[in-house]
Design an enzyme around this catalytic site. Structure first.
Site, PDB file in Angstrom:
ATOM      1  N   ASP A  15       0.252  -1.212  -0.452  1.00 38.85           N
ATOM      2  CA  ASP A  15      -0.029   0.240   0.261  1.00 38.85           C
ATOM      3  C   ASP A  15       1.109   1.240  -0.053  1.00 38.85           C
ATOM      4  O   ASP A  15       1.800   1.232   0.599  1.00 38.85           O
ATOM      5  CB  ASP A  15      -0.816  -0.173   1.056  1.00 38.85           C
ATOM      6  CG  ASP A  15      -1.762   0.868   1.268  1.00 38.85           C
ATOM      7  OD1 ASP A  15      -2.353   1.393  -0.330  1.00 38.85           O
ATOM      8  OD2 ASP A  15      -2.332   1.318   2.055  1.00 38.85           O
ATOM      9  N   HIS A  32       2.455   3.146  -9.194  1.00 36.66           N
ATOM     10  CA  HIS A  32       2.049   1.372  -9.045  1.00 36.66           C
ATOM     11  C   HIS A  32       3.165   1.433  -9.963  1.00 36.66           C
ATOM     12  O   HIS A  32       3.613   0.199 -10.109  1.00 36.66           O
ATOM     13  CB  HIS A  32       0.228   1.374 -10.027  1.00 36.66           C
ATOM     14  CG  HIS A  32      -0.526   1.995  -9.132  1.00 36.66           C
ATOM     15  ND1 HIS A  32      -0.348   1.573  -8.135  1.00 36.66           N
ATOM     16  CD2 HIS A  32      -1.078   2.857  -9.552  1.00 36.66           C
ATOM     17  CE1 HIS A  32      -2.104   2.373  -7.386  1.00 36.66           C
ATOM     18  NE2 HIS A  32      -1.914   2.917  -8.914  1.00 36.66           N
ATOM     19  N   LEU A 126       9.135 -21.248  -5.183  1.00 36.25           N
ATOM     20  CA  LEU A 126       8.846 -20.260  -4.422  1.00 36.25           C
ATOM     21  C   LEU A 126       7.196 -20.247  -5.501  1.00 36.25           C
ATOM     22  O   LEU A 126       7.290 -20.236  -6.715  1.00 36.25           O
ATOM     23  CB  LEU A 126       9.474 -18.739  -4.732  1.00 36.25           C
ATOM     24  CG  LEU A 126       8.376 -17.474  -4.463  1.00 36.25           C
ATOM     25  CD1 LEU A 126       8.170 -17.719  -3.089  1.00 36.25           C
ATOM     26  CD2 LEU A 126       9.322 -16.527  -4.930  1.00 36.25           C
TER      27      LEU A 126
HETATM   28  C1  IPE Z   1      -5.465  -2.255  -0.124  1.00 38.09           C
HETATM   29  O1  IPE Z   1      -5.345  -1.183   0.161  1.00 38.09           O
HETATM   30  C2  IPE Z   1      -5.366  -3.014  -1.175  1.00 38.09           C
HETATM   31  C3  IPE Z   1      -4.183  -3.392  -1.915  1.00 38.09           C
HETATM   32  C4  IPE Z   1      -3.728  -3.211  -2.021  1.00 38.09           C
HETATM   33  C5  IPE Z   1      -4.221  -4.058  -3.728  1.00 38.09           C
HETATM   34  P1  IPE Z   1      -6.256   0.127  -0.668  1.00 38.09           P
HETATM   35  O2  IPE Z   1      -5.867   1.296  -0.549  1.00 38.09           O
HETATM   36  O3  IPE Z   1      -7.130  -0.323  -1.191  1.00 38.09           O
HETATM   37  O4  IPE Z   1      -6.656  -0.366   1.153  1.00 38.09           O
HETATM   38  P2  IPE Z   1      -7.426   1.048   1.997  1.00 38.09           P
HETATM   39  O5  IPE Z   1      -8.951   1.703   0.983  1.00 38.09           O
HETATM   40  O6  IPE Z   1      -6.577   1.959   2.367  1.00 38.09           O
HETATM   41  O7  IPE Z   1      -8.232   0.178   2.857  1.00 38.09           O
HETATM   42  C1  IPE Z   2      -1.576   0.793  -3.196  1.00 45.58           C
HETATM   43  O1  IPE Z   2      -1.308   1.509  -3.322  1.00 45.58           O
HETATM   44  C2  IPE Z   2      -1.993  -0.139  -4.368  1.00 45.58           C
HETATM   45  C3  IPE Z   2      -3.644  -0.383  -4.898  1.00 45.58           C
HETATM   46  C4  IPE Z   2      -4.261  -0.940  -3.792  1.00 45.58           C
HETATM   47  C5  IPE Z   2      -3.533  -0.998  -6.167  1.00 45.58           C
HETATM   48  P1  IPE Z   2      -2.347   3.302  -3.614  1.00 45.58           P
HETATM   49  O2  IPE Z   2      -2.984   2.690  -4.831  1.00 45.58           O
HETATM   50  O3  IPE Z   2      -3.572   2.225  -2.399  1.00 45.58           O
HETATM   51  O4  IPE Z   2      -1.775   3.775  -2.781  1.00 45.58           O
HETATM   52  P2  IPE Z   2      -2.393   5.484  -1.610  1.00 45.58           P
HETATM   53  O5  IPE Z   2      -2.696   4.620  -0.359  1.00 45.58           O
HETATM   54  O6  IPE Z   2      -3.122   5.647  -2.108  1.00 45.58           O
HETATM   55  O7  IPE Z   2      -0.880   5.744  -1.152  1.00 45.58           O
HETATM   56 MG    MG Z   3      -3.952   2.491  -0.750  1.00 43.54          MG
END
Ligand code: IPE
Ligand code: IPE
Ligand code: MG
Length: 240
Positions: A15, A32, A126
């Site tokens: 995240d 990303h 793995l």
């Molecule tokens: C959780 O992250 C999902 C992934 C890392 C793929 P999110 O960014 O979607 O989670 P919330 O919305 O902050 O809980």
């Molecule tokens: C995690 O990073 C990747 C996915 C959920 C696909 P985020 O896109 O949630 O990044 P933040 O949380 O908005 O910084």
């Molecule tokens: Mg996020």
């Protein structure tokens, strides 16, 4: 790096990509893209450490509610990642698989995913599992529904009074056949599970770090694993 005890199965909630990009005035998608570099670095280290299972949360069932441009870019990145990484996966004997409901994944991304899964299915060094369009509540409900269907069709026997065993239930989850994670890492400072592996992490050690996923590289993994070394897992028993 040497570790006294190392997890067999690590799960990661990757995240913070969006915030990483925002801090640099970049588009979220750049976050990303950078996040994929972290994934590559972590996979490389994990093979060296002889860890057998890595499960990464790449896209949640709730992430479909993001703006369509972001969803589209994430789906393209997915097929690009698989296309570029497939030779590496094969060379390093990594078995790729996925958990989640991939029905909604666009055809071309789904095709490259399934192809890679098929081409790597006999590897055992793995097991790299991508949680894609994954939601734990959905997984649990899906397992319960399938068990009910199979029971009705006399495919399985559930003895009166004994109920459904943990073993049977686990075999209906997307993670069937995989050990439960020993260690769960969530980056970006959020302290929640966001619908990830709720059933499987009953006794998993959890590590939250403020590091954003695109900044999370080998040295951060090492720090997490050093922290895991100190954990005493009791599983409800008294300390020995
Ligand atoms: C959780 O992250 C999902 C992934 C890392 C793929 P999110 O960014 O979607 O989670 P919330 O919305 O902050 O809980
Ligand atoms: C995690 O990073 C990747 C996915 C959920 C696909 P985020 O896109 O949630 O990044 P933040 O949380 O908005 O910084
Ligand atoms: Mg996020």
């Amino acid at each position: 790096m040497n570790f006294k005890n190392i997890p067999k199965h690590i799960a990661i909630i990757m995240d913070g990509n969006g915030r990483w990009a925002k801090k640099r005035n970049l588009h979220r998608i750049q976050g990303h893209v950078e996040g994929i570099k972290s994934l590559k670095a972590v996979v490389k280290a994990i093979i060296e450490y002889k860890i057998k299972y890595l499960t990464v949360y790449a896209f949640s069932s709730e992430n479909w509610s993001r703006p369509p441009e972001e969803v589209d870019s994430l789906m393209s990145l997915l097929s690009e990642y698989i296309r570029i990484e497939l030779p590496y996966l094969i060379k390093n004997e990594i078995r790729l698989n996925f958990i989640g409901n991939i029905d909604k994944i666009p055809e071309n991304s789904k095709k490259s995913l399934l192809e890679a899964v098929n081409k790597t299915k006999n590897f055992e060094r793995l097991r790299l599992t991508l949680a894609l369009s994954y939601g734990s509540k959905e997984e649990i409900l899906n397992a319960a529904s399938k068990i009910a269907e199979d029971f009705k069709k006399n495919k399985i026997d559930i003895e009166e009074g004994a109920g459904i065993s943990g073993e049977l239930f686990s075999s209906y989850l997307y993670t069937a056949g995989m050990p439960e994670p020993d260690f769960l890492i969530r980056t970006s400072g959020e302290k929640r599970l966001s619908n990830f592996m709720l059933y499987q992490i009953a006794y998993t050690e959890i590590y939250f770090t403020g590091t954003l996923w695109p900044d999370f590289r080998r040295k951060n993994l090492n720090a997490a694993l050093k922290n895991y070394e100190k954990r005493i897992r009791r599983f409800g028993k008294t300390e020995v």
